[in-house]
Write a protein that holds these residues in place. Sequence first.
Motif, PDB file in Angstrom:
ATOM      1  N   LYS B 633     -38.698 -35.191 -19.577  1.00 16.03           N
ATOM      2  CA  LYS B 633     -38.405 -36.749 -18.869  1.00 16.03           C
ATOM      3  C   LYS B 633     -38.955 -37.113 -17.788  1.00 16.03           C
ATOM      4  CE  LYS B 633     -33.969 -36.650 -21.059  1.00 16.03           C
ATOM      5  NZ  LYS B 633     -33.118 -37.980 -21.644  1.00 16.03           N
ATOM      6  N   LEU B 634     -39.275 -38.191 -17.192  1.00 18.49           N
ATOM      7  CA  LEU B 634     -39.994 -38.368 -16.029  1.00 18.49           C
ATOM      8  C   LEU B 634     -38.924 -38.466 -15.018  1.00 18.49           C
ATOM      9  CD1 LEU B 634     -42.154 -41.530 -16.922  1.00 18.49           C
ATOM     10  CD2 LEU B 634     -42.888 -39.182 -16.437  1.00 18.49           C
ATOM     11  N   LEU B 635     -39.185 -37.990 -13.653  1.00 17.87           N
ATOM     12  CA  LEU B 635     -38.328 -37.978 -12.645  1.00 17.87           C
ATOM     13  C   LEU B 635     -38.120 -39.427 -12.478  1.00 17.87           C
ATOM     14  CD1 LEU B 635     -39.329 -35.026 -10.274  1.00 17.87           C
ATOM     15  CD2 LEU B 635     -37.792 -35.236 -12.397  1.00 17.87           C
ATOM     16  N   GLY B 636     -37.283 -39.997 -11.781  1.00 22.81           N
ATOM     17  CA  GLY B 636     -37.017 -41.498 -11.611  1.00 22.81           C
ATOM     18  C   GLY B 636     -38.344 -42.000 -10.785  1.00 22.81           C
ATOM     19  N   LYS B 637     -38.487 -43.124 -10.858  1.00 27.01           N
ATOM     20  CA  LYS B 637     -39.490 -43.854 -10.144  1.00 27.01           C
ATOM     21  C   LYS B 637     -39.507 -43.566  -8.899  1.00 27.01           C
ATOM     22  CE  LYS B 637     -41.204 -47.522 -13.338  1.00 27.01           C
ATOM     23  NZ  LYS B 637     -40.248 -48.745 -13.682  1.00 27.01           N
ATOM     24  N   GLY B 638     -40.413 -43.515  -8.086  1.00 29.79           N
ATOM     25  CA  GLY B 638     -40.299 -43.423  -6.560  1.00 29.79           C
ATOM     26  C   GLY B 638     -40.703 -41.883  -6.200  1.00 29.79           C
ATOM     27  N   ILE B 639     -40.320 -40.967  -7.274  1.00 28.01           N
ATOM     28  CA  ILE B 639     -40.388 -39.665  -7.014  1.00 28.01           C
ATOM     29  C   ILE B 639     -41.344 -39.123  -8.324  1.00 28.01           C
ATOM     30  CG2 ILE B 639     -38.227 -39.154  -8.339  1.00 28.01           C
ATOM     31  CD1 ILE B 639     -37.428 -37.437  -6.097  1.00 28.01           C
ATOM     32  N   ASN B 641     -44.399 -38.975  -9.086  1.00 29.56           N
ATOM     33  CA  ASN B 641     -45.839 -38.078  -8.533  1.00 29.56           C
ATOM     34  C   ASN B 641     -45.856 -37.142  -7.900  1.00 29.56           C
ATOM     35  OD1 ASN B 641     -45.289 -40.242  -6.860  1.00 29.56           O
ATOM     36  ND2 ASN B 641     -47.153 -40.987  -6.687  1.00 29.56           N
ATOM     37  N   VAL B 642     -44.637 -36.328  -7.695  1.00 25.84           N
ATOM     38  CA  VAL B 642     -44.688 -35.110  -6.951  1.00 25.84           C
ATOM     39  C   VAL B 642     -45.659 -33.967  -7.622  1.00 25.84           C
ATOM     40  CG1 VAL B 642     -43.325 -33.060  -5.972  1.00 25.84           C
ATOM     41  CG2 VAL B 642     -42.114 -35.184  -6.540  1.00 25.84           C
ATOM     42  N   PRO B 643     -46.773 -33.730  -6.839  1.00 25.90           N
ATOM     43  CA  PRO B 643     -47.915 -33.141  -7.421  1.00 25.90           C
ATOM     44  C   PRO B 643     -47.408 -31.579  -8.260  1.00 25.90           C
ATOM     45  CG  PRO B 643     -48.170 -32.876  -5.327  1.00 25.90           C
ATOM     46  CD  PRO B 643     -47.052 -33.825  -5.585  1.00 25.90           C
ATOM     47  N   VAL B 645     -44.644 -30.973  -9.922  1.00 25.18           N
ATOM     48  CA  VAL B 645     -43.538 -31.102 -10.975  1.00 25.18           C
ATOM     49  C   VAL B 645     -43.903 -32.103 -12.156  1.00 25.18           C
ATOM     50  CG1 VAL B 645     -41.323 -31.957 -11.418  1.00 25.18           C
ATOM     51  CG2 VAL B 645     -41.815 -30.910  -9.092  1.00 25.18           C
ATOM     52  N   GLY B 648     -39.079 -33.657 -15.669  1.00 24.13           N
ATOM     53  CA  GLY B 648     -37.581 -33.099 -15.533  1.00 24.13           C
ATOM     54  C   GLY B 648     -37.366 -32.999 -16.796  1.00 24.13           C
ATOM     55  N   ALA B 649     -35.957 -32.309 -17.095  1.00 22.31           N
ATOM     56  CA  ALA B 649     -35.120 -31.815 -18.294  1.00 22.31           C
ATOM     57  C   ALA B 649     -33.684 -31.602 -17.927  1.00 22.31           C
ATOM     58  CB  ALA B 649     -35.968 -30.864 -19.092  1.00 22.31           C
ATOM     59  N   VAL B 656     -30.032 -31.445 -13.925  1.00 17.23           N
ATOM     60  CA  VAL B 656     -31.425 -31.387 -14.070  1.00 17.23           C
ATOM     61  C   VAL B 656     -32.284 -30.022 -13.805  1.00 17.23           C
ATOM     62  CG1 VAL B 656     -33.591 -32.824 -13.534  1.00 17.23           C
ATOM     63  CG2 VAL B 656     -31.375 -33.788 -13.525  1.00 17.23           C
ATOM     64  N   LEU B 658     -36.404 -28.719 -13.425  1.00 20.91           N
ATOM     65  CA  LEU B 658     -37.692 -29.266 -13.063  1.00 20.91           C
ATOM     66  C   LEU B 658     -38.741 -28.201 -13.932  1.00 20.91           C
ATOM     67  CD1 LEU B 658     -37.733 -29.695  -9.354  1.00 20.91           C
ATOM     68  CD2 LEU B 658     -37.210 -31.384 -10.782  1.00 20.91           C
TER      69      LEU B 658
END
Lengths: 178, 677
Positions: B633-639, B641-643, B645, B648-649, B656, B658
């Motif tokens: 799953k994508l981490l929530g928007k805003g977070i 594009n942590v390079p 990661v 998430g799962a 959660v 990573l």
Amino acid sequence: MNHATAVKENQSISVDSRAGKYLTFFLASEEYGVEILKVQEIIERMPITPVPLTSKYILGVINLRGKIHPVMDLKMKFGMDPTRMTEETCIIVIKTSALMMGVLVDKVSEVVNVASDDIENTPSLGTDVNTEYLLGVGKAGGRVRLLLDIEKVITASDIIHLKKAAETSVPEPKAETI
Amino acid sequence: MNLNNLAISLIELDPENLSDLDAFKKNLVLSKGEARGHLKDVLEQACAEVDAWSGQDLESRQAGIVRLGDLLEQAMEFRGGNLSAVKPEKPQDVPPQTAGSRNFTLSRDFDSDLLNEFIVENMEVATMAESAILDWEKDSGNQELLNTIFRGFHTIKGTSAFLNLDCVKDLAHHVESMLVRVRDGQDNFTRGHADLALKSLDMIKSILERMKSSGPGQQIELPLGLEEMHEALRIFISNIRNSKVNDQSAERADLPGFKELLAQKNGETLPDQPWVVSQAPEPVVESTVRVKIDRLDKLLDTVGELVIAQTMVGQDELVVNGKNHELNKKISQAEKIVRELHDLSMFLRMVPLKGTLQKMVRLARDLSQKNGKIVKIITEGDETEIDRNMVDMLADPLVHLIRNAVDHGIEMPDERQRLGKSSESRIYLTAGNAESSIILTVSDDGRGLSRRKIVDKAMAMGLIDSAERMTDQEVWQMIFHPGFSTAEKVTEVSGRGVGLDVVCRAVEALRGRIEVQNSEGQGCAFIMKMPLTLAITDGMVVKVGSQRYILPTGNIQKALRPAESDIHTVNQRAEMLSFRDELLPVFRLHRLFNISDAKTELISGLLVVIGDGQECCALFVDDLLSQTQVVTKLLGKGINNVPVVAGGAIMGDGTVGLILDVTGIINMARQRLNVTT
């Protein structure tokens, strides 16, 4: 966000756009309010998975019914001491058009109707305090409530830390050991 | 006025309508005025022909039009269709050309939902028609296929007329009128028919694509070549018409594809026909419901949650230690159903590869025609299913591989005969499942890879010093190097050395691997193996202090407990691990992520050797906890594009986890190292 700019331009004009229902909560002894329409839900604190390389005030991510959302410590964001977890600590899930994010607060208070007559513009408090996140001050019932421009708070661009670290090229404390 | 336009207006001419005739005459005279030399003579003749019309009856007028057509054709031969370089002003009475304007505005009145539905639906119809055309080409006698094509164009015409999309409607209409003549036996099928129909479909699709990216009330730029397409269609139809009147057989034989057609008709079997898509079983009619993808995703999320909730119930103390046998039975029953539901939901997003493979067949067809090669492409495993999100990502590498095969792999027909191969070459495009991955193979029976050429080139590029100790497989891997090409000349489609690099990257992005099997002179095969879905990650859960992270299994080469002698330090700071005769940098995850409660002695923890295909390193973690399969799953928007990661799962306990991005970690570790040293 637009409200604040609009107000700056026309100080004397009515402040209707800021009036409405607010969910209020406490950060330490201060009472804040967020527009109720931006609140998705209030949840108990739950296990938060920290995410590396994010700002200190980003506590991590939570699982909200199968979706992952970030959570921030509002007090740290405002330069206060980190939130201490108590029975009353909870997460307010804020939903804006762009994103969803949980904000950790000390205690949720109530839902109040703030009339435009009760709203005052934020006074200038000098350079120590950053008032750009405030829509105004609500003064209903003799209590001062700081009305937050929550959208501005959670869309701040300093969430991811790495860029900063790379740009400044000054090694962070944690990097010194490498 | 352009001769082509004249010819077209001639075709549209209604011999009964005298004012039309006058208008045409005017244009003709105008053209004559601009013409020089012999061309002028021909047009002079044409004018005389037209002048005679007004006094004639309908039938002789019709015959006159045919004669005029011949004259115009002659004229076109002189000037290649262009009367003069000067662009003449357009006379007003040019036949109604809807495609005349470059732009087209969608009416504001359209409902955007309706428009979207229209686009999706017509895209589907177009794809269906395309596949029918390709089949029809090999089996032109098949009325059913023709009807399918016909229906396709008819639907497009009908729905676009409803939306006032004249540009689409007209195109579909012209193709329809071309096909009607084939269906009614007025014309025989030729390759040209199929070509034009396919090209028109491309055009329609590209218009639809453009519409997709704009909304009601917006202007759409019509694709280049639309007008030419219209003309080509008109001229094609008129050619056939004229040829009917003239010496039929002679003219016909010149039309492309006619000979093949004759040959095909005589011998019932089709082996000579290059465009056979074999192994296509009769179409299975499946009823489907179109569901919005976000609803589907939501369903998947909810089912995922259900599984976790179920696990929590099952692991509850009351249940585990409880004496209530009945309750336990009920819970395990529910669990079984939930698992089944979970498995089922995973396959909801799967779509068959048929569409993708079909595109490749079309590509190979067009390319080989351009190159003058005879290629028979055989697809297998159309029905193999793959995650919808991966389909688009898959198309790119396939395009490159097919291009390579047609352009470089396959020899020209005469060369093939000299080598004792059949002049018709084959490209196999097969798809299939193995365990939880999908295997796609593109193989050809062309000249294959030349070890000598590759080695020479690699040495010239400075990639290697000598190839003596290299295995074949190692040599083949070098062709994926960016900028590597042994092609002597760069052609329009390939030879720049970009292709295989792209293939390699795309396959890696799909978490897959690519292998090469080659036998020089006999052909070569590219075998791609990738997971069925990107939604599920196979991973190892590693522990660092109190944190857990998921490392994708595909990136892990080995996990080992290091001995003191394996570790070497540099300047007392950086660490290296000797692993299979190599020295790999050691990166400590707890330092990168600033985790304080983790193990700090390398020998007490675990080193995981990871690589992203380009670089390798050893990652220091506390321990390996378990192997797992998680839904990415994508981490929530805003977070997001942590390079470091990748996503998430939701773990078994509802928290959660990573999923780490190995490439990002390696890059970051490098940066850190640079900053501090």
